[in-house]
Design a protein around this motif. Structure first.
Motif, PDB file in Angstrom:
ATOM      1  N   THR A 125      67.797  33.491 -91.430  1.00 54.33           N
ATOM      2  CA  THR A 125      68.768  32.587 -92.042  1.00 54.33           C
ATOM      3  C   THR A 125      69.241  31.568 -91.015  1.00 54.33           C
ATOM      4  O   THR A 125      69.374  30.375 -91.310  1.00 54.33           O
ATOM      5  CB  THR A 125      69.970  33.386 -92.573  1.00 54.33           C
ATOM      6  OG1 THR A 125      69.496  34.387 -93.443  1.00 54.33           O
ATOM      7  CG2 THR A 125      70.934  32.494 -93.304  1.00 54.33           C
ATOM      8  N   GLY A 126      69.483  32.059 -89.804  1.00 52.67           N
ATOM      9  CA  GLY A 126      69.966  31.169 -88.756  1.00 52.67           C
ATOM     10  C   GLY A 126      68.975  30.053 -88.478  1.00 52.67           C
ATOM     11  O   GLY A 126      69.340  28.880 -88.400  1.00 52.67           O
ATOM     12  N   LEU A 127      67.705  30.410 -88.374  1.00 53.58           N
ATOM     13  CA  LEU A 127      66.679  29.407 -88.093  1.00 53.58           C
ATOM     14  C   LEU A 127      66.595  28.388 -89.221  1.00 53.58           C
ATOM     15  O   LEU A 127      66.544  27.168 -89.001  1.00 53.58           O
ATOM     16  CB  LEU A 127      65.323  30.101 -87.908  1.00 53.58           C
ATOM     17  CG  LEU A 127      64.172  29.151 -87.627  1.00 53.58           C
ATOM     18  CD1 LEU A 127      64.358  28.509 -86.269  1.00 53.58           C
ATOM     19  CD2 LEU A 127      62.845  29.862 -87.715  1.00 53.58           C
ATOM     20  N   LEU A 128      66.640  28.907 -90.471  1.00 54.38           N
ATOM     21  CA  LEU A 128      66.524  27.997 -91.616  1.00 54.38           C
ATOM     22  C   LEU A 128      67.744  27.094 -91.694  1.00 54.38           C
ATOM     23  O   LEU A 128      67.632  25.902 -91.997  1.00 54.38           O
ATOM     24  CB  LEU A 128      66.342  28.808 -92.899  1.00 54.38           C
ATOM     25  CG  LEU A 128      65.040  29.597 -92.949  1.00 54.38           C
ATOM     26  CD1 LEU A 128      65.036  30.540 -94.132  1.00 54.38           C
ATOM     27  CD2 LEU A 128      63.857  28.657 -93.030  1.00 54.38           C
ATOM     28  N   PHE A 129      68.921  27.650 -91.415  1.00 61.06           N
ATOM     29  CA  PHE A 129      70.136  26.831 -91.423  1.00 61.06           C
ATOM     30  C   PHE A 129      70.041  25.761 -90.342  1.00 61.06           C
ATOM     31  O   PHE A 129      70.478  24.627 -90.524  1.00 61.06           O
ATOM     32  CB  PHE A 129      71.357  27.728 -91.187  1.00 61.06           C
ATOM     33  CG  PHE A 129      72.666  27.087 -91.548  1.00 61.06           C
ATOM     34  CD1 PHE A 129      73.186  27.206 -92.822  1.00 61.06           C
ATOM     35  CD2 PHE A 129      73.387  26.360 -90.609  1.00 61.06           C
ATOM     36  CE1 PHE A 129      74.395  26.616 -93.157  1.00 61.06           C
ATOM     37  CE2 PHE A 129      74.588  25.769 -90.941  1.00 61.06           C
ATOM     38  CZ  PHE A 129      75.090  25.899 -92.214  1.00 61.06           C
ATOM     39  N   LEU A 130      69.428  26.135 -89.206  1.00 62.18           N
ATOM     40  CA  LEU A 130      69.257  25.167 -88.122  1.00 62.18           C
ATOM     41  C   LEU A 130      68.356  24.024 -88.567  1.00 62.18           C
ATOM     42  O   LEU A 130      68.645  22.854 -88.296  1.00 62.18           O
ATOM     43  CB  LEU A 130      68.677  25.871 -86.896  1.00 62.18           C
ATOM     44  CG  LEU A 130      68.496  24.986 -85.663  1.00 62.18           C
ATOM     45  CD1 LEU A 130      69.831  24.461 -85.186  1.00 62.18           C
ATOM     46  CD2 LEU A 130      67.819  25.754 -84.559  1.00 62.18           C
TER      47      LEU A 130
END
Lengths: 220, 674
Positions: B385-390
């Protein structure tokens, strides 16, 4: 169109307006009912004359209905009603004859001006009839607004209906169904309001609508 | 199936959405209900998206039309599918596909599914219907059904006081917007009642009233899109809905409003005058800057996203204003660049804003928190999720090689063409607007550094954040699809520009030069000598240099790796509260720009020496638009309502007198008219 026929039609419609104005200054109920019956008779005559001129035989039936219901049954019933209610000797104090008559004359002038301006291209015969009819309607409304007694308001309402019938018959080719429904609506209104009057009377001992305002906790 | 007209298929899709919505009512409470409902919306949106794309890619100038015997008997319901509608259909149904897919996973945590499931397909149907409507009556009806369905979704969790307020403000603003549109269409239709768009297109606006109609269109569509000062409902309502609906409202519904504006201003209103651009440019620029500044002041992550939507709407309106300016002066090539930029950004914003709202929804699922001050350190716990949000944050901050950069770069290219305009007013205004745009873009980057950094980096600021877990695979799949699309659109902008070209052609009459023929997939909006951009090259360069750097670090770094606690300045076990917070990160910008925009007031209470109580910093931020525009308006409405309330308690005779008086007045007017 024959000029005499036109004149007679105008004469009858004009008389209807005149009688409507007479209704305005009747401050005793029996007199008011008598004038109303007179108005209905004139209306019946006017409708009959239209039936003769237009050659529309169904209008004779309308005239007969008007004569029997509005000129005879309703006034007689209302006479009996006010007698049973014991208000046939009362004088209605709320109306102020001078200003009311002036207002009525103003309304007649207004409706003539409006109709004559708006219907420049219409049939002459229908045009002035419509002006008279609108005057009758407006005078009936004026009566409903200025009177306090429930019976006078009923009379005002039915006088308004008379104006509508005058307009309906003045225009050629108005279907008979409409007049039937108008007549029935008046009859039903009369019945409903009659029952309503007794109800009011039972509860408040008066048919003065101001009493209902007092009951709602408001004062004028 | 191939011999079906696309318009018929799309109308059947809308009907299917409505049927799904009807089916969802009885089964709404069942635990498995989300599978058939979201599954059906996914399928239907997919079909609609495919047909929209087919119509767009076919590059045909054919517009499909049909009239159904619905609605007002003498008008009927007109529907029309042209390239512009097709482009927006793709955007909206792409968002619908993503939101439905995400809903399959996210819907498991919904506490009141019976309040979401019936309205979700209805909302999609309403939005699709707006795009196909080709007469004022159908348009307004679908517009209202879209508003009402989304209102019902905003009110899903109506037990919370804030959501009720949001719903109230939303419905009030939506009614206002529809009223403005109603008046605009009324003026366009004229006394003859030409409510079909075809009639309006042929006649144009009545002479002298074009400006008024444009103003009403700006009010009506702007209140739905979130233009300042009509944006007040948006940051309240968008976060209040469940996250996949927030994504639909922010990423997709605002685009329907933009479609409405384009349809009215460019298509129906007739020949464009250059001065129409002035209000659009000013409002757009102010919206962009104020939107992103407000986003910087927020602590609630969904609210940050909602305010950032306002900023992006401002950018799109600036591009549309540029197009009006160029088109009004007959510079169609430049207008085509501006409109392409606007439409490209419409697509981009729908992609990354949906992605970011899904990410916020995932955070909400994992932690139950929307306040950034209670998050932190999520990158370790929810890496995907963090990567996609980034990815979403980088895209929305307009950094190459992602899609946000490509569209904003095109916008700036259009701005750089403004010195060729003949009017001095525009020559002076547009560079100022360009500066505002640059400021907004820079602030947006700061805003998303803050949003990502505070939520995902550092250490957890609450127990909820430290116990967070990665969300389910379906949600991640929905986010991944959008992230990949963001990347692809950024690397291959030429394909998007060429795909959008038929839509540009329908409203401007010309298009940008074909981009896909240019070598190495560069895009060249005007001429090679002026400017060009190659997303692929930038991507390869970034990827290569980054891998090289990683390789070099790992190759050259000492092998004697030792893990130890970070130096803590002599304060062991430092509290997570000593980290940068969302408010402290925003402080420099708040001090520099917040003074006049929000009348920010900071008050510092330091206890006297010896007094052990904590120091306090109290920051008050004013919403000036609410205080100066809406509060007086609310007071006025209240006073009027108080006065009119007396009319409720009159006697029968007075009511009769009122009616009688009214009649007399009307007759007097009639008598004096002729």
């Amino acid at each position: 169109m024959d000029k005499l026929a036109l004149d007679i039609a105008h004469f009858l419609a004009g008389s209807l307006v005149l009688v409507s104005l007479m209704l305005l200054y009747q401050d005793r109920l029996p007199a008011l009912l008598n004038v109303f019956a007179f108005q209905a008779i004139i209306l019946a005559l006017s409708v009959a004359w239209q039936a003769y001129v237009q050659g529309a035989s169904d209008l004779y039936l309308t005239a007969a209905i008007t004569l029997s219901v509005k000129a005879i049954i309703i006034p007689v019933a209302l006479h009996r009603m006010i007698r049973r209610l014991g208000i046939h000797r009362e004088v209605e104090t709320a109306i102020n004859i001078g200003p009311t008559m002036l207002a009525g004359l103003g309304l007649v002038a207004l409706s003539v001006v409006v109709i004559l301006r708006v219907t420049v291209n219409a049939d002459v015969f229908a045009r002035e009839d419509l002006a008279f009819a609108l005057s009758v309607v407006l005078l009936g409304m004026l009566m409903m607004v200025t009177r306090r007694n429930a019976v006078s308001q009923v009379v005002g309402f039915m006088s308004l209906e008379n104006g509508l019938i005058l307009a309906a018959t003045g225009a050629k080719g108005m279907p008979f169904v409409v007049e039937i429904s108008v007549a029935f609506s008046v009859l039903i209104a009369f019945i409903v309001i009659g029952i309503f009057l007794f109800r009011i009377r039972e509860r408040f001992d008066t048919v003065d609508l101001e009493a209902m305002d007092d009951f709602r906790g408001e004062s004028r | 199936m191939t011999n079906w007209a696309p318009l018929d298929v799309l109308l059947w899709c809308i009907l299917a959405h409505l049927v799904t919505s009807g089916v969802a009512i009885p089964i709404g409470r069942v635990s498995w209900a989300r599978w058939p409902v979201y599954g059906a919306s996914l399928l239907i949106s997919g079909v609609a998206c495919a047909y929209g794309l087919m119509h767009l890619i076919a590059q045909s100038s054919v517009a499909w039309e049909t009239v159904l015997p619905l609605g007002l008997p003498w008008i009927g319901a007109h529907f029309r599918l042209d390239a512009l509608s097709a482009f927006f259909l793709v955007v909206i149904n792409l968002g619908g596909v993503a939101a439905s897919l995400y809903g399959l996973g996210y819907g498991r945590h919904e506490s009141a599914p019976e309040r979401v499931l019936p309205f979700f397909p209805m909302f999609l149907a309403g939005m699709n219907l707006v795009l196909l409507a080709a007469d004022a009556f159908t348009f307004l009806l679908s517009w209202e059904s879209m508003s009402l369905a989304s209102w019902a979704l905003v009110m899903t969790h109506h037990q919370e006081e804030g959501n009720r307020k949001a719903g109230y403000v939303y419905i009030a603003m939506a009614s206002f917007g529809t009223l403005a549109l109603l008046l605009a269409f009324g003026l366009m239709a004229g006394p003859d009642g030409g409510y079909a768009f075809a009639t309006m297109r042929a006649d144009g606006a009545p002479s002298g009233l074009a400006g008024l109609v444009l103003g009403l269109a700006l009010l009506g569509t702007g209140s739905k899109a979130g233009l300042v000062p009509l944006h007040v409902w948006l940051p309240l309502a968008h976060p209040a809905a469940p996250s996949h609906v927030s994504a639909l409202m922010s990423g997709v519904m605002t685009k329907v409003a933009i479609y409405g504006f384009i349809r009215l201003a460019f298509d129906l209103l007739g020949p464009i005058s250059w001065w129409w651009a002035v209000p659009v440019l000013i409002v757009g620029a102010v919206t962009a800057v104020l939107g992103v500044l407000s986003a910087l002041m927020q602590n609630d992550i969904k609210r940050v996203l909602a305010y950032s939507t306002i900023e992006n709407i401002g950018l799109i309106f600036v591009a549309l204003g540029l197009a009006l300016a160029f088109q009004g002066n007959g510079m169609t090539a430049a207008a085509a660049v501006a409109v392409t930029a606007a439409l490209f950004h419409v697509l981009n914003h729908s992609l990354f804003k949906s992605l970011l709202f899904f990410g916020a929804g995932a955070v909400l699922t994992a932690t139950g928190e929307r306040a950034m001050e209670n998050l932190g350190g999520l990158l370790n716990r929810m890496p995907t999720t963090g990567l996609l949000f980034l990815v979403g944050s980088v895209a929305i901050s307009a950094l190459p090689p992602l899609n946000g950069f490509a569209s904003e770069w095109l916008m700036l290219q259009a701005i750089l063409l403004s010195p060729e305009l003949p009017q001095w007013a525009l020559k002076l205004l547009i560079p100022a607007v360009g500066a505002m745009l640059a400021l907004a873009a820079a602030l947006a980057a700061a805003c998303f550094v803050r949003a990502f950094g505070i939520s995902f980096l550092g250490r957890p600021r609450s127990a909820a954040a430290s116990n967070a877990h990665e969300v389910d695979r379906i949600s991640i799949a929905a986010m991944s699809i959008l992230a990949v699309l963001c990347l692809l659109a950024g690397i291959f902008p030429a394909i998007i520009i060429d795909a959008v070209a038929p839509a540009v052609q329908t409203i401007i009459g010309t298009r940008m030069p074909v981009q896909t023929d240019i070598a190495w997939l560069s895009i060249v909006p005007i001429a090679e000598s002026r400017s060009s951009y190659n997303g692929l090259l930038v991507f390869i360069f970034i990827a290569a240099s980054a891998s090289l750097a990683v390789f070099a670090i790992h190759w050259l770094a000492s092998a004697k790796l030792r893990r130890a606690p970070a130096w803590d300045c002599g304060f062991p076990d430092g509290s997570p509260a000593t980290q940068y917070t969302a408010d402290s990160f925003a402080q420099p910008l708040r001090r520099v720009l917040g003074g006049f925009a929000f009348r920010v007031h900071e008050e510092i209470h330091v206890p006297l020496p010896g007094n052990g109580s904590p120091a306090r910093l109290i920051v008050t931020v004013h919403d000036l638009i609410w205080e100066w525009l809406y509060e007086p308006l609310i007071r006025l409405v209240n006073v009027l309502a108080e006065r009119l309330n007396h009319l409720q308690f009159l006697t029968i005779r007075r009511y009769l007198s009122l009616v009688f008086g009214e009649l007399i007045i009307l007759l007097l007017i009639l008598a004096s008219w002729t």
